[in-house]
Design an enzyme around this catalytic site. Sequence first.
Site, PDB file in Angstrom:
ATOM      1  N   GLN A   3      -4.992  -3.765  -1.976  1.00 55.63           N
ATOM      2  CA  GLN A   3      -4.269  -2.866  -3.036  1.00 55.63           C
ATOM      3  C   GLN A   3      -4.293  -3.112  -4.411  1.00 55.63           C
ATOM      4  O   GLN A   3      -4.246  -2.372  -5.295  1.00 55.63           O
ATOM      5  CB  GLN A   3      -2.974  -2.284  -2.487  1.00 55.63           C
ATOM      6  CG  GLN A   3      -2.952  -1.354  -1.367  1.00 55.63           C
ATOM      7  CD  GLN A   3      -3.696  -0.331  -1.411  1.00 55.63           C
ATOM      8  OE1 GLN A   3      -3.931   0.232  -2.567  1.00 55.63           O
ATOM      9  NE2 GLN A   3      -4.231   0.400  -0.346  1.00 55.63           N
ATOM     10  N   HIS A  16     -13.605  -0.538  -1.271  1.00 50.24           N
ATOM     11  CA  HIS A  16     -13.472   0.738  -1.386  1.00 50.24           C
ATOM     12  C   HIS A  16     -12.014   1.008  -2.064  1.00 50.24           C
ATOM     13  O   HIS A  16     -11.986   2.302  -2.360  1.00 50.24           O
ATOM     14  CB  HIS A  16     -13.558   1.358   0.162  1.00 50.24           C
ATOM     15  CG  HIS A  16     -12.294   1.413   1.029  1.00 50.24           C
ATOM     16  ND1 HIS A  16     -11.498   2.366   1.163  1.00 50.24           N
ATOM     17  CD2 HIS A  16     -12.124   0.374   1.720  1.00 50.24           C
ATOM     18  CE1 HIS A  16     -10.707   1.919   2.204  1.00 50.24           C
ATOM     19  NE2 HIS A  16     -10.925   0.746   2.720  1.00 50.24           N
ATOM     20  N   ASN A  57       0.823  -1.172   0.157  1.00 51.26           N
ATOM     21  CA  ASN A  57       0.038  -0.068  -0.065  1.00 51.26           C
ATOM     22  C   ASN A  57       0.735   1.441   0.039  1.00 51.26           C
ATOM     23  O   ASN A  57       0.373   2.480  -0.535  1.00 51.26           O
ATOM     24  CB  ASN A  57      -0.931   0.036   1.150  1.00 51.26           C
ATOM     25  CG  ASN A  57      -0.299  -0.510   2.405  1.00 51.26           C
ATOM     26  OD1 ASN A  57       0.163  -1.592   2.543  1.00 51.26           O
ATOM     27  ND2 ASN A  57      -0.485   0.224   3.388  1.00 51.26           N
ATOM     28  N   CYS A  64      -4.453   4.794   6.353  1.00 52.77           N
ATOM     29  CA  CYS A  64      -5.407   4.095   7.101  1.00 52.77           C
ATOM     30  C   CYS A  64      -5.061   3.280   8.376  1.00 52.77           C
ATOM     31  O   CYS A  64      -5.658   3.093   9.234  1.00 52.77           O
ATOM     32  CB  CYS A  64      -6.115   3.001   6.393  1.00 52.77           C
ATOM     33  SG  CYS A  64      -5.316   1.600   6.066  1.00 52.77           S
ATOM     34  N   SER A  94     -10.643  -5.686  -0.857  1.00 55.06           N
ATOM     35  CA  SER A  94     -11.447  -4.377  -0.144  1.00 55.06           C
ATOM     36  C   SER A  94     -12.220  -3.697  -1.260  1.00 55.06           C
ATOM     37  O   SER A  94     -11.497  -3.562  -2.357  1.00 55.06           O
ATOM     38  CB  SER A  94     -10.472  -3.502   0.409  1.00 55.06           C
ATOM     39  OG  SER A  94     -10.807  -2.329   0.991  1.00 55.06           O
TER      40      SER A  94
HETATM   41  N1  PLP Z   1      -4.609  -4.249   3.434  1.00 51.70           N
HETATM   42  C1  PLP Z   1      -4.034  -3.370   2.612  1.00 51.70           C
HETATM   43  C2  PLP Z   1      -2.705  -3.897   1.749  1.00 51.70           C
HETATM   44  C3  PLP Z   1      -4.529  -2.089   2.800  1.00 51.70           C
HETATM   45  O1  PLP Z   1      -3.594  -1.091   2.138  1.00 51.70           O
HETATM   46  C4  PLP Z   1      -5.379  -1.870   3.374  1.00 51.70           C
HETATM   47  C5  PLP Z   1      -5.870  -0.445   3.750  1.00 51.70           C
HETATM   48  O2  PLP Z   1      -5.137   0.359   3.491  1.00 51.70           O
HETATM   49  C6  PLP Z   1      -6.106  -2.933   4.050  1.00 51.70           C
HETATM   50  C7  PLP Z   1      -5.652  -4.017   4.074  1.00 51.70           C
HETATM   51  C8  PLP Z   1      -7.266  -2.642   5.003  1.00 51.70           C
HETATM   52  O3  PLP Z   1      -8.490  -2.334   4.267  1.00 51.70           O
HETATM   53  P1  PLP Z   1      -9.909  -2.159   4.600  1.00 51.70           P
HETATM   54  O4  PLP Z   1      -9.777  -0.389   4.877  1.00 51.70           O
HETATM   55  O5  PLP Z   1     -10.923  -2.487   3.890  1.00 51.70           O
HETATM   56  O6  PLP Z   1      -9.955  -2.734   5.999  1.00 51.70           O
END
Ligand code: PLP
Length: 391
Positions: free
Chosen positions: A183, A205, A155, A331, A203
Amino acid sequence: MTGSRTYLDHNATTPLRPEARAAMLSALDLTGAASSVHGDGRAARKLIEAARHEVADLVGALAKNVIFCASATEANNLALSLDWQRPGKPTLQRMAVSSVEHASVLNGTRAPTVQIDHLPVDAQGLVVIPALDAMLSDWRERGGTGLVSVMLANNETGVVQPVAEIAARVHEAGSLLHCDAAQAAGKIACNINDIGADLLTLSSHKLGGPLGAGALVLASDTLHQPNALIRGGGQEKGLRAGTENVPALAGFGAAARAAAQGLDSYGATILALRSHLEAALREASPDIVLFGEGVQRLPNTLNFAEPGMMAETALIALDLEGISVSSGSACSSGKVKVSHVLTAMGVVPALAGCALRVSLGRESTIQEIEFFAAAWKRLRKNLHDRRNRAA
Ligand code: PLP
């Protein structure tokens, strides 16, 4: 652009696709709970099962092997269990994660008493294969197998791991592979069978669906998990209970379908924009460092640092200019701390503290790239002018 702002933080979240919005709006008019047997319930169930097919198609899986969750974070937590049962195979005893995983993997284990091995990465951010081999042979010598979790794309840096190669080694050692593709999905090809993952996280979104939906996809329905993530009414194969969020899942499905259809054009267009940005930054800042530059990265992601240009200062100055970018992983933070990803890549804290992530999206334009590059140049000039005055 979002309104008057220049939004270049698409790895944090990306705008809702029109197809997802339309699917959600029509799902909002339904009243039934998907578990109800009457016609209203069946209408809700129909939407969920259609979405399950659409998400499955995005990654080349069977719809019956898609477990819907409320986020990729939940899906990662669901995956990180040693209770997975495989016919004819021994119980899993060990767990390993790469050191550049998202916090929901690094902190997401459901086997809290098991010591977790952390796989190192090299200076480009790629898992060190000899270290993986050494770990797997150590597991073998001790007579154990385990669960290994390696993400498809990072990410922060966008670096794409050689997951198929990793999967082959993990399987050869009798172990199981989980891959967080949150991602990668919608940005690069992400077929669960080609990747070789046993468990794959998605994911909504991150690919143009709504917030609040995710999925854990199984490569085979022979994998069984007796330990539910959320206990209750038995929804989602009994693994993630709770009345389903029909509009969110309908939106997720529509976004997955649109992402699959647009994958080819997305890659080429967005890579051209990022190359333009990289060239502009290099011209402005000869000593700029582009992280993961030598290996395959997501086409939309650029993580760079100019020595001495603190990310926190740059982030605030760019925000004042109406530009949204990120330092580290938005995040997992919202606060500024040195990235564990760059640290694992051996980047010294002084340089890691200067790292900015620019992540482009489907709507990004050349004008936005030029606007960002111009703002960056002004920022640099201000900093250098200030330093010269102080000297
Ligand atoms: N895994 C990766 C590589 C992410 O970049 C993210 C969020 O940035 C997540 C998991 C978590 O995603 P969610 O927002 O759907 O919980």
